[in-house]
Design an enzyme around this catalytic site. Structure first.
Site, PDB file in Angstrom:
ATOM      1  N   GLU A 182       7.517  -6.384   8.299  1.00 21.24           N
ATOM      2  CA  GLU A 182       6.466  -5.711   7.545  1.00 21.24           C
ATOM      3  C   GLU A 182       6.801  -5.837   6.066  1.00 21.24           C
ATOM      4  OE1 GLU A 182       3.748  -1.711   7.241  1.00 21.24           O
ATOM      5  OE2 GLU A 182       5.444  -1.695   8.621  1.00 21.24           O
ATOM      6  N   CYS A 215       2.193  -0.336   9.239  1.00 19.18           N
ATOM      7  CA  CYS A 215       1.146   0.449   8.610  1.00 19.18           C
ATOM      8  C   CYS A 215       0.236  -0.370   7.708  1.00 19.18           C
ATOM      9  CB  CYS A 215       1.768   1.607   7.837  1.00 19.18           C
ATOM     10  SG  CYS A 215       2.578   2.824   8.900  1.00 19.18           S
ATOM     11  N   ASN A 273      -1.831  -0.207  15.538  1.00 13.18           N
ATOM     12  CA  ASN A 273      -0.429   0.135  15.260  1.00 13.18           C
ATOM     13  C   ASN A 273      -0.295   1.646  15.146  1.00 13.18           C
ATOM     14  OD1 ASN A 273       2.410  -0.307  14.068  1.00 13.18           O
ATOM     15  ND2 ASN A 273       1.371   0.866  12.467  1.00 13.18           N
ATOM     16  N   GLU A 274       0.480   2.241  16.024  1.00 10.68           N
ATOM     17  CA  GLU A 274       0.807   3.675  15.968  1.00 10.68           C
ATOM     18  C   GLU A 274      -0.414   4.589  16.008  1.00 10.68           C
ATOM     19  OE1 GLU A 274       5.177   4.012  13.848  1.00 10.68           O
ATOM     20  OE2 GLU A 274       3.409   4.602  12.698  1.00 10.68           O
TER      21      GLU A 274
END
Length: 654
Positions: A53, A243, A377-378
């Site tokens: 990331e 994120c 994602n998440e």
């Protein structure tokens, strides 16, 4: 001096006496049974991998080898990173690139200072090495007569390290390139551009690359950082986040189509790690997308890892944004779904297809053989599965062989985690992404985490995990606990199909989050203790699990011992991994049931330290590193004495 020597000898004597005491106190021998005849579950080649990331200046200013910050003048404040002098202004009339319309116009008439620009690079400067060659390139057009530009590399003391000139002519945009060879080394250098003669010139996409990049790629990766990835022997490469995939809002989400094609015309995007942490704000943190999806796929191929792209599911970051208008409605998801379908075509489609042709035109006619794709994602709660479901239907209808990965949210347990798993089972996701950033004790307590998972449920992808000691440094304690926990991955290879430590990179002068696997500055890099744990697992995956028991159950924490065993059919060897997290020597006997008694060769690799706070740094990169020696194994048993606080890996040739 005599006093210090005496003190050292006394300390060594006490340590030796203590060690003898441990051996006497812990006379017990732990008898571990390994079934070599009944070959267990296959271990996927993707089991141990890496996750990238763009946090901690991991891409621009890190892995991506470009040295110029804000090279196309597209940051919100157009001259961030640049120090203009003389007559310089930002313009966008009749630009060179439609998606990056800004450029600078430099006029030189009679200024005493001259006219030009100086770029500061990333994180306090550019890392320039003596006797290395650097490629400078720029797009330019002359407003009037031809002009010359002086190109210089200047060190932190304002000394000239390299200098050359390039002449521009013509009123149409044209690319110019020139090479500079540095006379010295400096971690905080600058690029200085000065008009030599009077005139007016427009400049755009000003770039400086080291000639040496990983695998010699154009628009390539920083050599030492990419090589460190290759040296992990990763099976899977997850990208680009994290994120940043979600964005703080839909406008700032990561859109893969903006990251392909001509690098000069990839639009700049603000990085969400620019502003997320109040105590770690970096207002100059943007994404040039020079490291884009084509480069990610290429890098995956170069390091031998399966690519695993992550795409937005239509939800903005649920941590940062609570505005329902910043989530795409379910009935308007088709553009997001089409992006996923187009990405698969970009990766795998023939050159005759629309997106396969784009890949081919970029220089890679052969498919990238994409097998996995993650959607979201998440994310957590009911907003996520109702969006994932149409993605699953569309992908499976067109590409039934692609494995689709869903998520169980940002936590390893709790109400949202349980709901997420329930929904992933209902939707029959191929894998479920679990994340955990926890303290050392959690990692030790959860070594049996996957022993009782539903064997018929979707498989597990541990997509982000790292042990977080109190100081949140990459110290030996965290690495040791990770090594113990990972025996549970291997023991449950029928459930856990892949795992990736996170985050991957951090610049020592510009980071938001720690711990991280690899630290670096503008010139050097260092592999953390955690890196060596990942490397030992990645280089010793094995092909199948061998059932390993102590008192008819797994060795997963009894008196600080954690173990797993694998068979490697290709290398014809047995691989034993065992962590001793206690402060005492442990005697362990591995009986290799079903193996004929014989004299066999092998190796013992140990990662240990008597200081749980020990860490590798740029100045002391070898504080805690693995040590390997050859061993012999007699009969059908491996008998070992494990040093206190150590991770041990044994290989035994069959």
């Amino acid at each position: 001096m005599k006093h210090n020597l005496k003190k050292t000898c006394l300390t060594a004597s006490l340590a030796f006496s203590t060690l003898l005491g441990f051996q006497q106190v812990n006379a017990q021998e732990y008898n571990v049974q390994v079934d070599t005849k009944k070959v267990g579950s296959p271990i996927q080649k993707t089991m141990y991998g890496i996750f990238f990331e763009d946090i901690n200046f991991g891409a621009d200013g890190g892995l991506y080898a470009e040295l110029v910050k804000n090279r196309s003048f597209e940051f919100d404040h157009n001259l961030v990173g640049w120090l203009p002098f003389g007559n310089v202004k930002v313009m966008n009339t009749n630009p060179c690139f439609d998606k990056n319309p800004n450029y600078v116009q430099i006029s030189y008439d009679k200024e005493l200072t001259g006219s030009g620009l100086e770029n500061e690079g990333f994180a306090k400067g550019m890392g320039i090495k003596a006797d290395e060659t650097y490629k400078f390139s720029v797009y330019a057009r002359c407003v009037e007569a031809p002009v010359k530009l002086r190109v210089q590399l200047v060190n932190s003391h304002s000394d000239i390290m390299a200098s050359t000139e390039v002449e521009f002519s013509g009123k149409e945009w044209k690319k110019y390139s020139v090479e500079l060879k540095s006379r010295s080394t400096d971690a905080h250098s600058k690029l200085r551009l000065t008009l030599v003669n009077k005139g007016v010139v427009d400049l755009d996409h000003i770039s400086l690359f080291p000639s040496k990049t990983f695998k010699g790629r154009e628009n390539g990766m920083r050599e030492d950082l990419a090589q460190a990835l290759a040296d992990l022997h990763p099976g899977i490469f997850r990208f680009p986040g994290g994120c940043i995939v979600e964005g703080t809002n839909l406008a700032t989400r990561y859109q893969w189509k903006n990251t392909i094609g001509a690098v000069e015309n990839r639009p700049t995007n603000i990085n969400r790690w620019n502003y997320t942490f109040g105590d770690k704000k970096y207002f100059d943190y943007y994404q040039s997308y020079g490291l884009g999806f084509y480069e990610y796929f290429q890098l995956s191929e170069d390091i031998g890892a399966e690519p695993l792209p992550v795409l937005s599911c239509g939800l903005s970051c649920q941590f940062e944004n609570h505005d329902p208008n910043e989530n795409c409605a379910v009935d308007k998801l088709q553009p997001f779904i089409q992006d996923a379908l187009d990405l698969i075509e970009f990766a795998n489609g023939p050159s005759t297809s629309k997106w396969g042709k784009v890949r081919t035109d970029m220089g890679h006619p052969a498919p990238f053989n994409l097998k996995f794709i993650a959607i979201g994602n998440e994310q957590w709660g009911p907003l996520y599965p109702e969006r994932l479901e149409p993605f699953l239907k569309a992908i499976r209808a067109k590409y039934p062989n692609i494995n689709v990965i869903g998520t169980a949210g940002p936590s390893p347990d709790g109400k949202d985690f349980d709901f997420g798993w329930k929904e992933m089972k209902r939707l029959k996701a191929d894998l479920v992404d679990e994340h955990y950033y926890k303290d050392p004790q959690w990692f030790l307590d959860n070594a049996k985490r996957y022993d009782n998972y539903d064997r018929k449920a979707p498989k597990v992808f541990a997509g982000e995990y790292a042990c977080h000691p109190k100081n949140k440094k990459n110290d030996f304690e965290g690495a040791l606990c990770e090594s113990a926990f990972m025996t549970g991955f291997e023991r449950n290879a029928d459930v856990v199909k892949m795992c990736t430590y996170a985050p991957l990179f951090a610049h020592v002068d510009a980071w938001q989050w720690r711990p991280d696997l690899i630290w670096f500055d503008n010139l050097k890099s260092v592999k953390s203790v955690n890196y060596y744990v990942q490397q030992l697992y990645g280089m010793n995956v094995g092909t199948n699990v061998l059932t390993t028991t102590y008192n008819n159950g797994p060795l997963a924490g009894q008196d600080g011992l954690y173990a797993s065993t694998a068979l490697d059919k290709n290398k014809m060897e047995i691989i034993v991994k065992i962590a001793n997290t206690s402060k005492e020597v442990r005697k362990v006997k591995f009986t290799l049931n079903g193996l004929k008694a014989a004299e066999r060769k092998g190796t013992h690799t140990i990662l240990t330290s008597d200081n749980i706070d020990a860490e590798n740094t740029l100045d002391k990169p070898n504080t805690v590193v693995p040590a390997t020696k050859e061993i012999s194994v007699s009969g059908n048993a491996l008998q070992v004495e494990l040093a206190p606080q150590s991770f041990n890996l044994y290989t035994i040739k069959l």
